[in-house]
Design a protein around this motif. Structure first.
Motif, PDB file in Angstrom:
ATOM      1  N   UNK A  17      -3.908  -5.257   9.205  1.00 40.06           N
ATOM      2  CA  UNK A  17      -5.218  -4.865   9.726  1.00 40.06           C
ATOM      3  C   UNK A  17      -5.309  -3.365   9.964  1.00 40.06           C
ATOM      4  N   UNK A  18      -4.238  -2.775  10.456  1.00 45.46           N
ATOM      5  CA  UNK A  18      -4.239  -1.329  10.693  1.00 45.46           C
ATOM      6  C   UNK A  18      -4.380  -0.560   9.373  1.00 45.46           C
ATOM      7  N   UNK A  19      -3.589  -0.922   8.383  1.00 46.30           N
ATOM      8  CA  UNK A  19      -3.665  -0.220   7.094  1.00 46.30           C
ATOM      9  C   UNK A  19      -4.996  -0.460   6.391  1.00 46.30           C
ATOM     10  N   UNK A  20      -5.523  -1.675   6.468  1.00 48.52           N
ATOM     11  CA  UNK A  20      -6.825  -1.941   5.861  1.00 48.52           C
ATOM     12  C   UNK A  20      -7.929  -1.156   6.560  1.00 48.52           C
ATOM     13  N   UNK A  21      -7.869  -1.101   7.874  1.00 44.28           N
ATOM     14  CA  UNK A  21      -8.876  -0.352   8.625  1.00 44.28           C
ATOM     15  C   UNK A  21      -8.801   1.136   8.293  1.00 44.28           C
ATOM     16  N   UNK A  22      -7.609   1.670   8.208  1.00 42.74           N
ATOM     17  CA  UNK A  22      -7.434   3.079   7.831  1.00 42.74           C
ATOM     18  C   UNK A  22      -7.962   3.320   6.421  1.00 42.74           C
ATOM     19  N   UNK A  23      -7.662   2.412   5.502  1.00 42.10           N
ATOM     20  CA  UNK A  23      -8.122   2.566   4.116  1.00 42.10           C
ATOM     21  C   UNK A  23      -9.642   2.498   4.030  1.00 42.10           C
ATOM     22  N   UNK A  24     -10.244   1.591   4.778  1.00 43.47           N
ATOM     23  CA  UNK A  24     -11.706   1.468   4.765  1.00 43.47           C
ATOM     24  C   UNK A  24     -12.357   2.708   5.361  1.00 43.47           C
ATOM     25  N   UNK A  25     -11.854   3.162   6.496  1.00 42.17           N
ATOM     26  CA  UNK A  25     -12.415   4.367   7.121  1.00 42.17           C
ATOM     27  C   UNK A  25     -12.248   5.571   6.203  1.00 42.17           C
ATOM     28  N   UNK A  26     -11.084   5.709   5.594  1.00 45.52           N
ATOM     29  CA  UNK A  26     -10.831   6.807   4.667  1.00 45.52           C
ATOM     30  C   UNK A  26     -11.793   6.754   3.477  1.00 45.52           C
ATOM     31  N   UNK A  27     -12.015   5.560   2.946  1.00 45.90           N
ATOM     32  CA  UNK A  27     -12.924   5.412   1.804  1.00 45.90           C
ATOM     33  C   UNK A  27     -14.363   5.736   2.203  1.00 45.90           C
ATOM     34  N   UNK A  28     -14.770   5.269   3.370  1.00 51.09           N
ATOM     35  CA  UNK A  28     -16.142   5.540   3.826  1.00 51.09           C
ATOM     36  C   UNK A  28     -16.356   7.032   4.097  1.00 51.09           C
ATOM     37  N   UNK A  29     -15.371   7.681   4.687  1.00 54.04           N
ATOM     38  CA  UNK A  29     -15.468   9.130   4.931  1.00 54.04           C
ATOM     39  C   UNK A  29     -15.493   9.878   3.601  1.00 54.04           C
ATOM     40  N   UNK A  30     -14.607   9.507   2.694  1.00 54.26           N
ATOM     41  CA  UNK A  30     -14.575  10.160   1.387  1.00 54.26           C
ATOM     42  C   UNK A  30     -15.853   9.944   0.607  1.00 54.26           C
TER      43      UNK A  30
END
Length: 140
Positions: A17-30
């Protein structure tokens, strides 16, 4: 052995969940800032993919050694047993498939905006599905 695998599956879920959340936030910011897709962004998405696949493998082992996996078809009237023995595995397999599709699709894209958009869509859908089928009563 069953209890050890169950604890490993539950503990590893926090990392997933932590890695998925980080990946989603990173993708949305990018995606929203239109920044350049870098190796760091690729690694974040790759780690989320790897952690979800490891969770899938541990979950499948757990399902096959669990009494819930063996009794899946006799438990349809009990909502808690149905969640842990049928809905949780099935929906999470679909979520992992979406995450894997997102990873595969990004490799064919050339521009950064499209890569971030692909990760944002597929990883977010996967995260939402995973969160929807976590047996929260058993987890805390």
């Amino acid at each position: 052995m069953y209890e050890f695998i169950q604890k490993a599956h539950s503990g590893w879920a926090y990392l997933v969940l932590a890695f998925l959340l980080i990946a989603v936030i990173n993708a949305l910011i990018g995606f929203s800032s239109k920044k350049e897709f870098t190796g760091k962004d690729r690694k974040i998405a790759l780690f989320a993919l790897i952690f979800t696949h490891i969770q899938f493998l541990v979950g499948m082992i757990l399902w096959f050694v669990s009494p819930l996996g063996k009794a899946v078809f006799g438990q349809m009237k009990n909502s808690e047993l149905r969640l842990t023995s049928l809905e949780h595995p099935l929906i999470n397999i679909i979520a992992i498939m979406l995450i894997t599709i997102g990873w595969s699709k990004h490799k064919k894209l050339t521009d950064s905006h499209s890569k971030f958009k692909t990760f944002a869509i597929f990883y977010t859908l996967g995260l939402i599905l995973i969160l929807s089928r976590i047996p929260w009563k058993l987890w805390f």
